[in-house]
Design a protein around this motif. Structure first.
Motif, PDB file in Angstrom:
ATOM      1  N   LEU A  11      14.820  -7.043   7.465  1.00 39.82           N
ATOM      2  CA  LEU A  11      14.090  -6.155   8.747  1.00 39.82           C
ATOM      3  C   LEU A  11      12.901  -6.959   9.088  1.00 39.82           C
ATOM      4  CD1 LEU A  11      14.468  -2.869   7.031  1.00 39.82           C
ATOM      5  CD2 LEU A  11      15.886  -3.666   8.573  1.00 39.82           C
ATOM      6  N   LYS A  12      12.535  -6.591  10.322  1.00 42.16           N
ATOM      7  CA  LYS A  12      11.164  -7.209  10.949  1.00 42.16           C
ATOM      8  C   LYS A  12      10.327  -6.099  11.147  1.00 42.16           C
ATOM      9  CE  LYS A  12      12.840 -11.367  11.680  1.00 42.16           C
ATOM     10  NZ  LYS A  12      12.606 -12.359  10.347  1.00 42.16           N
ATOM     11  N   CYS A  13       8.987  -6.698  11.232  1.00 50.56           N
ATOM     12  CA  CYS A  13       7.925  -5.727  11.399  1.00 50.56           C
ATOM     13  C   CYS A  13       8.160  -5.025  12.570  1.00 50.56           C
ATOM     14  CB  CYS A  13       6.593  -6.853  11.719  1.00 50.56           C
ATOM     15  SG  CYS A  13       5.184  -5.774  11.742  1.00 50.56           S
ATOM     16  N   PRO A  14       8.117  -3.485  12.463  1.00 51.00           N
ATOM     17  CA  PRO A  14       7.194  -2.712  11.568  1.00 51.00           C
ATOM     18  C   PRO A  14       7.848  -2.026  10.527  1.00 51.00           C
ATOM     19  CG  PRO A  14       7.178  -1.410  13.446  1.00 51.00           C
ATOM     20  CD  PRO A  14       8.125  -2.586  13.904  1.00 51.00           C
ATOM     21  N   LEU A  15       9.300  -2.506  10.387  1.00 52.23           N
ATOM     22  CA  LEU A  15      10.284  -1.645   9.767  1.00 52.23           C
ATOM     23  C   LEU A  15      10.029  -1.486   8.279  1.00 52.23           C
ATOM     24  CD1 LEU A  15      13.612  -2.034  11.981  1.00 52.23           C
ATOM     25  CD2 LEU A  15      12.474  -0.106  11.660  1.00 52.23           C
ATOM     26  N   PRO A  16       9.719  -2.640   7.800  1.00 53.53           N
ATOM     27  CA  PRO A  16       9.420  -2.528   6.235  1.00 53.53           C
ATOM     28  C   PRO A  16       8.366  -1.588   5.771  1.00 53.53           C
ATOM     29  CG  PRO A  16       9.893  -4.766   6.961  1.00 53.53           C
ATOM     30  CD  PRO A  16       9.561  -3.907   8.190  1.00 53.53           C
ATOM     31  N   VAL A  17       7.096  -1.457   6.682  1.00 52.35           N
ATOM     32  CA  VAL A  17       6.144  -0.448   6.282  1.00 52.35           C
ATOM     33  C   VAL A  17       6.636   0.836   6.453  1.00 52.35           C
ATOM     34  CG1 VAL A  17       3.885   0.228   7.000  1.00 52.35           C
ATOM     35  CG2 VAL A  17       4.177  -2.192   6.499  1.00 52.35           C
ATOM     36  N   LEU A  18       7.163   0.937   7.534  1.00 46.26           N
ATOM     37  CA  LEU A  18       7.825   2.416   8.155  1.00 46.26           C
ATOM     38  C   LEU A  18       8.740   2.770   6.994  1.00 46.26           C
ATOM     39  CD1 LEU A  18       8.053   1.985  12.026  1.00 46.26           C
ATOM     40  CD2 LEU A  18       6.371   3.142  10.574  1.00 46.26           C
ATOM     41  N   LYS A  19       9.771   1.945   6.550  1.00 44.86           N
ATOM     42  CA  LYS A  19      10.783   2.422   5.729  1.00 44.86           C
ATOM     43  C   LYS A  19      10.250   2.856   4.395  1.00 44.86           C
ATOM     44  CE  LYS A  19      14.923   0.922   7.871  1.00 44.86           C
ATOM     45  NZ  LYS A  19      15.866   2.181   7.443  1.00 44.86           N
ATOM     46  N   GLY A  43       3.579  -9.685   4.090  1.00 43.46           N
ATOM     47  CA  GLY A  43       2.411 -10.136   3.115  1.00 43.46           C
ATOM     48  C   GLY A  43       1.174  -9.773   3.515  1.00 43.46           C
ATOM     49  N   ILE A  44       0.812  -9.416   4.724  1.00 44.92           N
ATOM     50  CA  ILE A  44      -0.354  -8.827   5.242  1.00 44.92           C
ATOM     51  C   ILE A  44      -0.234  -7.127   5.176  1.00 44.92           C
ATOM     52  CG2 ILE A  44      -1.772  -8.491   7.129  1.00 44.92           C
ATOM     53  CD1 ILE A  44      -1.072 -11.386   7.680  1.00 44.92           C
ATOM     54  N   ASP A  45       1.015  -6.844   5.841  1.00 47.83           N
ATOM     55  CA  ASP A  45       1.380  -5.361   6.244  1.00 47.83           C
ATOM     56  C   ASP A  45       1.514  -4.504   5.154  1.00 47.83           C
ATOM     57  OD1 ASP A  45       1.161  -6.049   8.807  1.00 47.83           O
ATOM     58  OD2 ASP A  45       3.319  -6.010   9.100  1.00 47.83           O
ATOM     59  N   ILE A  46       2.127  -4.772   3.980  1.00 45.60           N
ATOM     60  CA  ILE A  46       2.576  -3.932   2.806  1.00 45.60           C
ATOM     61  C   ILE A  46       1.031  -3.874   2.167  1.00 45.60           C
ATOM     62  CG2 ILE A  46       3.457  -3.737   0.677  1.00 45.60           C
ATOM     63  CD1 ILE A  46       5.427  -3.232   2.735  1.00 45.60           C
ATOM     64  N   PHE A  49      -1.001  -1.348   4.089  1.00 51.15           N
ATOM     65  CA  PHE A  49      -0.461   0.108   3.940  1.00 51.15           C
ATOM     66  C   PHE A  49      -0.669   0.739   2.607  1.00 51.15           C
ATOM     67  CE2 PHE A  49       3.364   1.993   1.468  1.00 51.15           C
ATOM     68  CZ  PHE A  49       3.429   3.028   2.343  1.00 51.15           C
ATOM     69  N   CYS A  50      -0.716  -0.090   1.511  1.00 50.61           N
ATOM     70  CA  CYS A  50      -0.944   0.471   0.189  1.00 50.61           C
ATOM     71  C   CYS A  50      -2.494   0.963   0.098  1.00 50.61           C
ATOM     72  CB  CYS A  50      -0.842  -0.373  -0.628  1.00 50.61           C
ATOM     73  SG  CYS A  50       0.874  -0.689  -0.952  1.00 50.61           S
ATOM     74  N   SER A  51      -3.487   0.124   0.650  1.00 54.22           N
ATOM     75  CA  SER A  51      -4.855   0.556   0.864  1.00 54.22           C
ATOM     76  C   SER A  51      -4.911   1.816   1.951  1.00 54.22           C
ATOM     77  CB  SER A  51      -5.571  -0.583   1.540  1.00 54.22           C
ATOM     78  OG  SER A  51      -6.940  -0.400   1.663  1.00 54.22           O
ATOM     79  N   GLU A  52      -4.383   1.773   2.888  1.00 52.72           N
ATOM     80  CA  GLU A  52      -4.750   2.865   3.800  1.00 52.72           C
ATOM     81  C   GLU A  52      -4.015   4.221   3.391  1.00 52.72           C
ATOM     82  OE1 GLU A  52      -5.970   3.006   7.092  1.00 52.72           O
ATOM     83  OE2 GLU A  52      -7.044   1.305   6.324  1.00 52.72           O
ATOM     84  N   ASP A  53      -3.009   4.282   2.826  1.00 52.00           N
ATOM     85  CA  ASP A  53      -2.176   5.383   2.208  1.00 52.00           C
ATOM     86  C   ASP A  53      -2.594   5.899   0.700  1.00 52.00           C
ATOM     87  OD1 ASP A  53      -1.009   4.936   4.552  1.00 52.00           O
ATOM     88  OD2 ASP A  53       0.770   5.671   3.906  1.00 52.00           O
ATOM     89  N   GLY A  54      -3.343   4.939   0.030  1.00 51.02           N
ATOM     90  CA  GLY A  54      -3.937   5.443  -1.375  1.00 51.02           C
ATOM     91  C   GLY A  54      -2.862   5.029  -2.388  1.00 51.02           C
ATOM     92  N   HIS A  55      -2.249   3.962  -2.126  1.00 55.97           N
ATOM     93  CA  HIS A  55      -1.182   3.579  -3.169  1.00 55.97           C
ATOM     94  C   HIS A  55      -1.857   2.398  -3.948  1.00 55.97           C
ATOM     95  CE1 HIS A  55       1.492   6.273  -1.424  1.00 55.97           C
ATOM     96  NE2 HIS A  55       1.598   5.727  -0.538  1.00 55.97           N
ATOM     97  N   ALA A  65      12.377 -16.535  -0.055  1.00 51.64           N
ATOM     98  CA  ALA A  65      12.935 -15.909   1.027  1.00 51.64           C
ATOM     99  C   ALA A  65      11.790 -14.987   1.796  1.00 51.64           C
ATOM    100  CB  ALA A  65      14.171 -15.199   0.792  1.00 51.64           C
ATOM    101  N   GLY A  66      10.829 -14.628   1.084  1.00 57.76           N
ATOM    102  CA  GLY A  66       9.705 -13.650   1.626  1.00 57.76           C
ATOM    103  C   GLY A  66       8.908 -13.231   0.858  1.00 57.76           C
ATOM    104  N   HIS A  67       8.796 -11.795   0.434  1.00 62.22           N
ATOM    105  CA  HIS A  67       7.748 -11.380  -0.423  1.00 62.22           C
ATOM    106  C   HIS A  67       8.257 -10.129  -1.286  1.00 62.22           C
ATOM    107  CE1 HIS A  67       5.508 -12.797   3.043  1.00 62.22           C
ATOM    108  NE2 HIS A  67       4.372 -13.037   1.907  1.00 62.22           N
ATOM    109  N   ARG A  68       7.917 -10.144  -2.714  1.00 65.38           N
ATOM    110  CA  ARG A  68       8.117  -9.054  -3.426  1.00 65.38           C
ATOM    111  C   ARG A  68       6.794  -8.414  -3.806  1.00 65.38           C
ATOM    112  NH1 ARG A  68      10.509 -11.929  -7.364  1.00 65.38           N
ATOM    113  NH2 ARG A  68      12.448 -11.819  -6.193  1.00 65.38           N
TER     114      ARG A  68
END
Length: 74
Positions: A11-19, A43-46, A49-55, A65-68
């Motif tokens: 999946l491409k941005c913004p779907l990983p954060v939205l899902k 690597g930037i978006d997740i 997202f955690c910072s903004e949503d309090g996770h 292949a990407g990020h975990r």
């Protein structure tokens, strides 16, 4: 408590954060989720997202292949 594996590879941005946001909304506070993605921007978006949503971002690692990410719901 073991982490739920959430495979968002392909999946491409913004779907990983939205899902991830949608999935986490159904989890109880303190739940762990491991997100795998191939989106180069995750690597930037997740972390943002955690910072903004309090996770809590427990782990963030670059994979071949990407990020975990390991996230605890706040």
């Amino acid at each position: 408590m073991s982490a739920i594996l959430y495979d968002l590879r392909g999946l491409k941005c913004p779907l990983p954060v939205l899902k991830t946001r949608r999935k986490m909304s159904s989890l109880p506070k303190g739940a762990l989720i491991r997100v795998e993605t191939t989106d180069p921007l995750a690597g930037i978006d997740i972390p943002h997202f955690c910072s903004e949503d309090g996770h809590e971002l427990i782990e963030a690692e670059k994979t071949e292949a990407g990020h975990r990410f390991l996230i605890r719901k706040g």
